[in-house]
Design an enzyme around this catalytic site. Structure first.
Site, PDB file in Angstrom:
ATOM      1  N   LYS A  35       0.672  -1.102  -0.633  1.00  0.00           N
ATOM      2  CA  LYS A  35      -0.143  -0.136   0.040  1.00  0.00           C
ATOM      3  C   LYS A  35       1.114   0.987   0.056  1.00  0.00           C
ATOM      4  O   LYS A  35       1.993   1.465   0.863  1.00  0.00           O
ATOM      5  CB  LYS A  35      -0.719  -0.386   0.943  1.00  0.00           C
ATOM      6  N   TYR A 244      15.587  30.254   8.741  1.00  0.00           N
ATOM      7  CA  TYR A 244      14.456  30.832   9.454  1.00  0.00           C
ATOM      8  C   TYR A 244      14.458  30.602  10.514  1.00  0.00           C
ATOM      9  O   TYR A 244      14.421  29.680  11.244  1.00  0.00           O
ATOM     10  CB  TYR A 244      13.216  29.435   9.036  1.00  0.00           C
TER      11      TYR A 244
HETATM   12  C1  LIG Z   1      -0.296  -2.275   6.934  1.00  0.00           C
HETATM   13  C2  LIG Z   1      -0.667  -3.313   7.239  1.00  0.00           C
HETATM   14  C3  LIG Z   1       0.075  -4.568   7.263  1.00  0.00           C
HETATM   15  C4  LIG Z   1       1.347  -4.849   7.114  1.00  0.00           C
HETATM   16  O1  LIG Z   1       1.635  -3.598   8.189  1.00  0.00           O
HETATM   17  P1  LIG Z   1       2.836  -4.220   8.684  1.00  0.00           P
HETATM   18  O2  LIG Z   1       3.603  -3.378   9.949  1.00  0.00           O
HETATM   19  O3  LIG Z   1       4.270  -2.825   7.789  1.00  0.00           O
HETATM   20  O4  LIG Z   1       4.560  -4.937   8.155  1.00  0.00           O
HETATM   21  C5  LIG Z   1      -0.345  -5.568   7.477  1.00  0.00           C
HETATM   22  N1  LIG Z   1      -1.867  -5.947   7.973  1.00  0.00           N
HETATM   23  C6  LIG Z   1      -2.850  -5.036   7.344  1.00  0.00           C
HETATM   24  C7  LIG Z   1      -4.281  -4.929   8.275  1.00  0.00           C
HETATM   25  C8  LIG Z   1      -2.433  -3.342   7.590  1.00  0.00           C
HETATM   26  O5  LIG Z   1      -3.277  -2.043   7.362  1.00  0.00           O
END
Ligand SMILES: *Cc1c(COP(=O)(O)O)cnc(C)c1O
Length: 349
Positions: A35, A244
């Site tokens: 994702k 800044y």
């Molecule tokens: C993001 C996510 C993962 C992966 O999690 P990591 O901690 O990055 O390994 C797996 N399952 C769900 C439902 C997620 O939202």
């Protein structure tokens, strides 16, 4: 000007996937969570490298990400959508053969009415209170829904990065209670859950951050290097301030390098006067405030002006930089901005 360059080691990502895969038994499938554009590293190249390493199943957050992923992978690999079947997604789910993880009674109804016979999974809420069907709702619909043949029952752990947290056991118990006896494939663990041990593995694991070199997977190979070109240098006299708000003042004559990246590129402003950049093996402190497109670095101690300075690399992992900035590796990774040139390293197989 040389561009700020994010180098992504695809072989390291593949090696991390294999390492995580080996932490679970031969009957446990290891998926890959890609994702948010593969945690900021570029979904097309990353997913192809993972598919070559052996990943057959991928998870994304939204259907649109699934569309990009289908484009990258072609037919074959299974693509699951964690946000489920949202209104407006039906056509994409159908045409691109995406598998929604249904999160509510509303989504279940929508899916079964719009796409009867189309594969789906169900996400169960075991205590995180974020996404998923809750215990009482599940007990009401499970007898009917299990007939419809979900291809996965999944849930997500809220505190898996803390092995001693009591919620881990509580979520495991709730997951068992909700799924025992269904005979359906099950998945509970992301990266952190894999490290909690076999009781958490079930039939399929869903690592994300560990693939990209992030904690809690301490055995991960580092994946990213971020090199920022030096645009200009100047000498600053004692008593003169930099940046800044004049938050840093030279105490002795200093040489300051101005470097091309800032908070618009995902380097948090909280790194002001705190972070370290590297010229090879030599640390150089970030001085003054991080601004939108620029940061300033004290290079007084260097004998030559470097062409670039590294902010991520062998001396500073994503998690080390995150800690300096008061955040987590996930946020640093996914914040890596679109202005960087992404350069992929991959040894021909
Ligand atoms: C993001 C996510 C993962 C992966 O999690 P990591 O901690 O990055 O390994 C797996 N399952 C769900 C439902 C997620 O939202």
């Amino acid at each position: 000007m040389t561009t700020a360059t994010l180098t992504i080691d695809l072989d390291a990502i593949a090696a991390n996937w294999r390492r995580l895969d080996r932490l679970t038994g031969p009957d446990v499938q290891t998926a890959a969570v890609v994702k948010a554009d593969a945690y900021g590293l570029g979904i097309t190249r990353v997913a192809r490298a993972l598919a070559l390493a052996g990943a057959r199943r991928f998870f994304v957050a939204y259907a649109e990400e699934g569309a990009a992923l289908r484009q990258a992978l072609g037919e074959g690999p299974q693509i699951s959508v964690l946000s489920g079947h949202m209104s407006g997604d039906t056509e994409m789910i159908h045409d691109l053969d995406l598998t929604p993880m249904l999160n509510s009674l509303e989504q279940i109804t929508r899916h079964l009415e719009a796409l009867p016979g189309h594969a789906f999974g169900v996400q169960l809420d075991t205590g995180m209170n974020r996404l998923g069907v809750e215990m009482l709702e599940w007990q009401a619909v499970a007898p009917i829904l299990v007939e419809a043949g979900p291809e996965l029952l999944m849930s997500h752990l809220a505190c898996a990065d803390d092995p001693d947290h009591p919620l881990n056991e509580a979520q495991l118990a709730a997951f068992l209670e909700m799924t025992e006896g269904t005979g359906l494939p099950r998945s509970l663990s992301a990266t952190g859950g894999i490290l909690l041990g076999p009781r958490y593995h079930f039939d399929l694991t869903r690592p994300g951050v560990g693939l990209f070199g992030g904690l809690p997977f301490e055995a991960a190979q580092p994946v990213v290097t971020l090199s920022l070109p030096v645009i200009q240098t100047r000498e600053v006299a004692p008593g003169e301030a930099v940046g800044y708000g004049c938050t840093w003042e030279a105490e002795t004559p200093a040489v300051i390098a101005t470097v091309a990246a800032g908070y618009a590129d995902g380097l948090p402003r909280t790194l002001s006067n705190i972070a370290t950049l590297w010229d090879g093996d030599t640390p150089c402190p970030l001085v003054g405030r991080v601004s939108m497109d620029l940061i300033t670095v004290d290079i007084t101690h260097l004998t030559e002006v470097p062409r670039s300075l590294d902010i991520l690399g062998p001396h500073q992992t994503v998690d080390a930089l995150a800690e300096a900035g008061g955040t987590i590796g996930y946020e640093i990774l996914t914040g890596l901005g679109p202005r960087y040139l992404r350069r992929y390293q991959e040894n021909p197989a």
